[in-house]
Design a protein around this motif. Structure first.
Motif, PDB file in Angstrom:
ATOM      1  N   ILE A   1      27.603   4.165  13.802  1.00  0.00           N
ATOM      2  CA  ILE A   1      29.047   3.848  13.585  1.00  0.00           C
ATOM      3  C   ILE A   1      29.351   2.453  12.928  1.00  0.00           C
ATOM      4  CG2 ILE A   1      31.349   3.858  14.511  1.00  0.00           C
ATOM      5  CD1 ILE A   1      30.583   6.405  16.443  1.00  0.00           C
ATOM      6  N   TRP A   2      29.020   1.326  13.641  1.00  0.00           N
ATOM      7  CA  TRP A   2      29.379   0.118  13.270  1.00  0.00           C
ATOM      8  C   TRP A   2      28.573   0.000  11.816  1.00  0.00           C
ATOM      9  CZ3 TRP A   2      32.421  -0.133  16.380  1.00  0.00           C
ATOM     10  CH2 TRP A   2      32.401  -0.186  17.763  1.00  0.00           C
ATOM     11  N   ASP A   3      27.186   0.415  11.623  1.00  0.00           N
ATOM     12  CA  ASP A   3      26.611   0.362  10.207  1.00  0.00           C
ATOM     13  C   ASP A   3      27.335   1.064   9.404  1.00  0.00           C
ATOM     14  OD1 ASP A   3      24.530  -1.117  11.668  1.00  0.00           O
ATOM     15  OD2 ASP A   3      23.043   0.590  11.898  1.00  0.00           O
ATOM     16  N   THR A   4      27.818   2.236   9.598  1.00  0.00           N
ATOM     17  CA  THR A   4      28.737   2.942   8.789  1.00  0.00           C
ATOM     18  C   THR A   4      29.970   2.026   8.181  1.00  0.00           C
ATOM     19  OG1 THR A   4      27.787   5.145   9.555  1.00  0.00           O
ATOM     20  CG2 THR A   4      30.006   5.149   8.396  1.00  0.00           C
ATOM     21  N   LEU A   5      30.533   1.416   9.086  1.00  0.00           N
ATOM     22  CA  LEU A   5      31.840   0.840   9.038  1.00  0.00           C
ATOM     23  C   LEU A   5      31.459  -0.491   8.103  1.00  0.00           C
ATOM     24  CD1 LEU A   5      33.639   0.992  12.310  1.00  0.00           C
ATOM     25  CD2 LEU A   5      34.282   2.248  10.044  1.00  0.00           C
ATOM     26  N   ARG A   6      30.286  -1.045   8.297  1.00  0.00           N
ATOM     27  CA  ARG A   6      30.038  -2.251   7.782  1.00  0.00           C
ATOM     28  C   ARG A   6      29.569  -1.873   6.276  1.00  0.00           C
ATOM     29  NH1 ARG A   6      26.120  -3.337  10.483  1.00  0.00           N
ATOM     30  NH2 ARG A   6      27.169  -4.664  12.175  1.00  0.00           N
ATOM     31  N   LEU A   7      29.074  -0.755   5.861  1.00  0.00           N
ATOM     32  CA  LEU A   7      28.400  -0.380   4.785  1.00  0.00           C
ATOM     33  C   LEU A   7      29.865  -0.084   3.935  1.00  0.00           C
ATOM     34  CD1 LEU A   7      26.549   0.578   2.555  1.00  0.00           C
ATOM     35  CD2 LEU A   7      26.596   2.856   3.543  1.00  0.00           C
ATOM     36  N   LEU A   8      30.656   0.721   4.336  1.00  0.00           N
ATOM     37  CA  LEU A   8      32.016   1.073   3.696  1.00  0.00           C
ATOM     38  C   LEU A   8      32.603  -0.183   3.287  1.00  0.00           C
ATOM     39  CD1 LEU A   8      33.169   4.358   5.677  1.00  0.00           C
ATOM     40  CD2 LEU A   8      32.045   4.441   3.472  1.00  0.00           C
ATOM     41  N   GLY A   9      32.796  -1.056   4.420  1.00  0.00           N
ATOM     42  CA  GLY A   9      33.445  -2.426   4.081  1.00  0.00           C
ATOM     43  C   GLY A   9      32.958  -3.357   2.840  1.00  0.00           C
ATOM     44  N   THR A  10      31.773  -3.411   3.092  1.00  0.00           N
ATOM     45  CA  THR A  10      30.897  -4.203   1.967  1.00  0.00           C
ATOM     46  C   THR A  10      31.029  -3.620   0.747  1.00  0.00           C
ATOM     47  OG1 THR A  10      29.132  -4.734   3.709  1.00  0.00           O
ATOM     48  CG2 THR A  10      28.520  -4.861   1.289  1.00  0.00           C
ATOM     49  N   ARG A  11      30.790  -2.137   0.578  1.00  0.00           N
ATOM     50  CA  ARG A  11      31.096  -1.624  -0.820  1.00  0.00           C
ATOM     51  C   ARG A  11      32.269  -1.517  -1.245  1.00  0.00           C
ATOM     52  NH1 ARG A  11      26.261  -2.464  -0.714  1.00  0.00           N
ATOM     53  NH2 ARG A  11      24.610  -0.832  -1.221  1.00  0.00           N
ATOM     54  N   ALA A  12      33.372  -1.574  -0.507  1.00  0.00           N
ATOM     55  CA  ALA A  12      34.677  -1.539  -1.056  1.00  0.00           C
ATOM     56  C   ALA A  12      35.107  -3.064  -1.725  1.00  0.00           C
ATOM     57  CB  ALA A  12      35.791  -1.169   0.091  1.00  0.00           C
ATOM     58  N   SER A  13      34.618  -4.056  -0.881  1.00  0.00           N
ATOM     59  CA  SER A  13      34.835  -5.433  -1.274  1.00  0.00           C
ATOM     60  C   SER A  13      34.146  -5.513  -2.508  1.00  0.00           C
ATOM     61  CB  SER A  13      34.330  -6.237  -0.143  1.00  0.00           C
ATOM     62  OG  SER A  13      32.898  -6.335   0.114  1.00  0.00           O
ATOM     63  N   GLN A  14      33.086  -4.743  -2.745  1.00  0.00           N
ATOM     64  CA  GLN A  14      32.090  -5.172  -4.034  1.00  0.00           C
ATOM     65  C   GLN A  14      32.662  -4.551  -5.071  1.00  0.00           C
ATOM     66  OE1 GLN A  14      28.261  -3.926  -2.187  1.00  0.00           O
ATOM     67  NE2 GLN A  14      27.382  -5.458  -3.203  1.00  0.00           N
ATOM     68  N   ALA A  15      33.261  -3.304  -4.824  1.00  0.00           N
ATOM     69  CA  ALA A  15      34.082  -2.540  -5.897  1.00  0.00           C
ATOM     70  C   ALA A  15      34.952  -3.342  -6.429  1.00  0.00           C
ATOM     71  CB  ALA A  15      34.618  -1.216  -5.213  1.00  0.00           C
ATOM     72  N   LEU A  16      35.735  -3.840  -5.310  1.00  0.00           N
ATOM     73  CA  LEU A  16      37.099  -4.605  -5.879  1.00  0.00           C
ATOM     74  C   LEU A  16      36.765  -5.899  -6.588  1.00  0.00           C
ATOM     75  CD1 LEU A  16      40.097  -4.877  -5.531  1.00  0.00           C
ATOM     76  CD2 LEU A  16      39.677  -6.254  -3.534  1.00  0.00           C
ATOM     77  N   MET A  17      35.673  -6.585  -6.298  1.00  0.00           N
ATOM     78  CA  MET A  17      35.098  -7.906  -7.241  1.00  0.00           C
ATOM     79  C   MET A  17      33.839  -8.278  -6.712  1.00  0.00           C
ATOM     80  SD  MET A  17      36.096  -9.743  -9.655  1.00  0.00           S
ATOM     81  CE  MET A  17      37.937  -9.372 -10.037  1.00  0.00           C
ATOM     82  N   VAL A  18      33.175  -8.916  -7.707  1.00  0.00           N
ATOM     83  CA  VAL A  18      31.780  -9.449  -7.366  1.00  0.00           C
ATOM     84  C   VAL A  18      30.811  -8.423  -6.821  1.00  0.00           C
ATOM     85  CG1 VAL A  18      30.616 -11.452  -6.313  1.00  0.00           C
ATOM     86  CG2 VAL A  18      33.046 -11.735  -6.813  1.00  0.00           C
ATOM     87  N   ALA A  19      30.667  -7.341  -7.869  1.00  0.00           N
ATOM     88  CA  ALA A  19      30.022  -6.348  -7.162  1.00  0.00           C
ATOM     89  C   ALA A  19      28.440  -6.715  -7.272  1.00  0.00           C
ATOM     90  CB  ALA A  19      30.281  -5.227  -8.230  1.00  0.00           C
ATOM     91  N   ASP A  20      27.804  -7.642  -8.400  1.00  0.00           N
ATOM     92  CA  ASP A  20      26.348  -8.040  -7.870  1.00  0.00           C
ATOM     93  C   ASP A  20      26.171  -9.192  -7.132  1.00  0.00           C
ATOM     94  OD1 ASP A  20      24.059  -8.710  -8.483  1.00  0.00           O
ATOM     95  OD2 ASP A  20      24.087  -9.064 -10.498  1.00  0.00           O
ATOM     96  N   ARG A  21      25.814  -9.014  -5.765  1.00  0.00           N
ATOM     97  CA  ARG A  21      25.610 -10.064  -4.984  1.00  0.00           C
ATOM     98  C   ARG A  21      24.023 -10.269  -4.614  1.00  0.00           C
ATOM     99  NH1 ARG A  21      30.627  -8.706  -0.926  1.00  0.00           N
ATOM    100  NH2 ARG A  21      32.154  -8.714  -2.403  1.00  0.00           N
ATOM    101  N   SER A  22      23.322  -9.992  -5.508  1.00  0.00           N
ATOM    102  CA  SER A  22      22.051 -10.004  -5.248  1.00  0.00           C
ATOM    103  C   SER A  22      21.168 -11.460  -5.575  1.00  0.00           C
ATOM    104  CB  SER A  22      21.030  -8.798  -6.391  1.00  0.00           C
ATOM    105  OG  SER A  22      21.481  -9.170  -7.658  1.00  0.00           O
ATOM    106  N   GLY A  23      22.104 -12.184  -6.431  1.00  0.00           N
ATOM    107  CA  GLY A  23      21.547 -13.285  -6.823  1.00  0.00           C
ATOM    108  C   GLY A  23      20.860 -13.198  -8.128  1.00  0.00           C
ATOM    109  N   ASP A  24      20.936 -12.269  -8.661  1.00  0.00           N
ATOM    110  CA  ASP A  24      20.375 -12.011 -10.199  1.00  0.00           C
ATOM    111  C   ASP A  24      21.587 -11.826 -11.063  1.00  0.00           C
ATOM    112  OD1 ASP A  24      17.837 -12.250  -9.147  1.00  0.00           O
ATOM    113  OD2 ASP A  24      17.737 -10.190  -8.830  1.00  0.00           O
ATOM    114  N   GLY A  25      21.336 -12.492 -12.150  1.00  0.00           N
ATOM    115  CA  GLY A  25      22.399 -11.935 -13.228  1.00  0.00           C
ATOM    116  C   GLY A  25      23.517 -12.999 -13.103  1.00  0.00           C
TER     117      GLY A  25
END
Length: 305
Positions: free
Chosen positions: A220-244
Motif C-alpha cells: 500500500i505504501w509503495d502504491t501511494l508513493r508510486l502514484l504520488g511520484t508519477r503525478a509530480s513527474q507528470a506535472l513538471m520535471v518528468a525526466d529525473r534520471s540525470g540524463d538529458g
C-alpha cells in the motif's frame, strides 16, 4: 454536446463566488508586493547580493502568480471532490436532475471535468495573466517603468505560453495518475455519505500498517508513493534520471536570459517524457482503478439515492 456544456456552466454558477476569490488572491498578492514590497534576491554563493535583472523580476512574478493560482485551484478542487459525489442528494435536487434528458455519464463526468481539469486550467491562465500585468509594478518598483517595456517580450511571452500548455498537460496527466484515489474517495462518499472519507483513510492507513506489521508487506505504501511520484513527474520535471535536459539552475543574474531561451526546448522535452511515462502497466492499473471508481459513482447516481 450543448447539454454537457450546460452542466459545466452549472458548476461555474454554483462555485463562481469562491472561485473568483481564489482567482483574485494571487493578483492581490502581486499588487501588494509590487506596491509595498522590495525586490531583493541573492544569487551568489558567497552570500553577497547579486541584483536580479528586470527579466528575472518579471519571470519570478509571472511564474509565481501562475503557480500559486494553480496550486490553490487544484487543492480547492481536491477538497471539494468528496462532497460533489453526494451534493445532489444533500440538496434534494437529484429527482430534478434525473428527470432531465441527461445521461448518468454526463451527470457524473461534468463535475469531474470542471473541478479537476477545467477549473485548474482557468486558474493557471488567470494567474499567468495576473502575473504578467503585476510584473509591471514589480519591475517598475525596482528599475522604473521603462525597464518593463524593454523586456524581451518576443521571447518571454512564447515561453510563458508554452509553460502554460505544459502545466495544463501536467495537470491532466497528474489527475489521471491520482484518479484511483480521487474518484475512490468520491465513490466512498457517494455510498457511505459522511463516513466515506474516514473509511477510505482508515482502510488505507489501517491496511497498510496491518500488512506491514503482520506480513512485512509495504504494497500500500509503495502504491501511494508510486502514484504520488508519477503525478509530480507528470506535472513538471518528468525526466529525473540525470540524463538529458531535465532542468536548469540559475546562479547569476546574467544567466536568466539564457534560461529563457532554453525554456521552450526543455518544456517540450519534459512534456515528451511525461507522455512516455504513460506507457507502463502502472498507468494502466491507475486508469483501471479510476474507471472502477467512476463506475461506482455512475451506479450510485443511477439508483437516485
Amino acid at each position: 454536446m450543448q447539454t454537457f456544456k450546460t452542466l459545466l456552466l452549472r458548476e461555474w454558477m454554483q462555485h463562481q463566488r469562491g472561485w473568483l476569490v481564489l482567482l483574485a488572491l494571487p493578483l492581490l498578492l502581486v499588487l501588494g508586493f509590487g506596491l509595498f514590497g522590495e525586490v531583493h534576491l541573492d544569487l551568489r554563493d558567497d552570500g553577497g547580493v547579486d541584483a536580479v535583472p528586470p527579466l528575472g523580476v518579471a519571470m519570478v512574478t509571472i511564474l509565481g502568480a501562475g503557480g500559486l493560482s494553480l496550486v490553490l485551484a487544484w487543492m480547492a478542487a481536491l477538497l471539494q471532490a468528496p462532497g460533489l459525489a453526494r451534493r445532489d442528494v444533500q440538496d434534494r435536487s437529484i429527482e430534478f436532475w434525473l428527470s432531465l434528458p441527461i445521461s448518468h455519464t454526463q451527470g457524473v463526468g461534468a463535475p469531474l471535468l470542471m473541478h479537476l481539469v477545467l477549473w485548474p486550467w482557468i486558474a493557471l491562465l488567470a494567474g499567468l495573466a495576473a502575473g504578467t500585468l503585476g510584473s509591471l509594478l514589480t519591475v517598475a518598483q525596482a528599475y522604473g517603468p521603462g525597464a518593463w517595456f524593454a523586456l524581451p517580450w518576443t521571447a518571454l511571452l512564447p515561453a510563458v505560453a508554452l509553460l502554460a500548455l505544459r502545466l495544463m498537460l501536467g495537470t491532466l496527466l497528474a489527475t489521471l495518475w491520482l484518479s484511483p484515489l480521487i474518484l475512490g474517495t468520491m465513490a466512498a462518499s457517494a455510498w457511505l455519505k459522511r463516513w466515506g472519507l474516514p473509511v477510505v483513510v482508515g482502510a488505507v492507513i489501517g491496511g497498510g500498517l496491518l500488512l506491514e506489521r503482520l506480513y512485512g508487506m509495504t504494497w500500500i505504501w509503495d502504491t501511494l508513493r508510486l502514484l504520488g511520484t508519477r503525478a509530480s513527474q507528470a506535472l513538471m520535471v518528468a525526466d529525473r534520471s540525470g540524463d538529458g535536459p531535465h532542468g536548469f539552475v540559475i546562479e547569476h543574474g546574467d544567466e536568466i536570459a539564457g534560461a529563457l531561451s532554453a525554456m521552450p526546448g526543455w518544456l517540450l522535452h519534459d512534456a515528451g517524457q511525461a507522455l512516455l511515462l504513460l506507457a507502463s502497466p502502472a498507468f494502466a492499473a491507475a486508469l483501471a482503478g479510476g474507471a472502477l471508481a467512476f463506475g461506482a459513482l455512475w451506479l450510485r447516481r443511477a439508483r437516485g439515492a
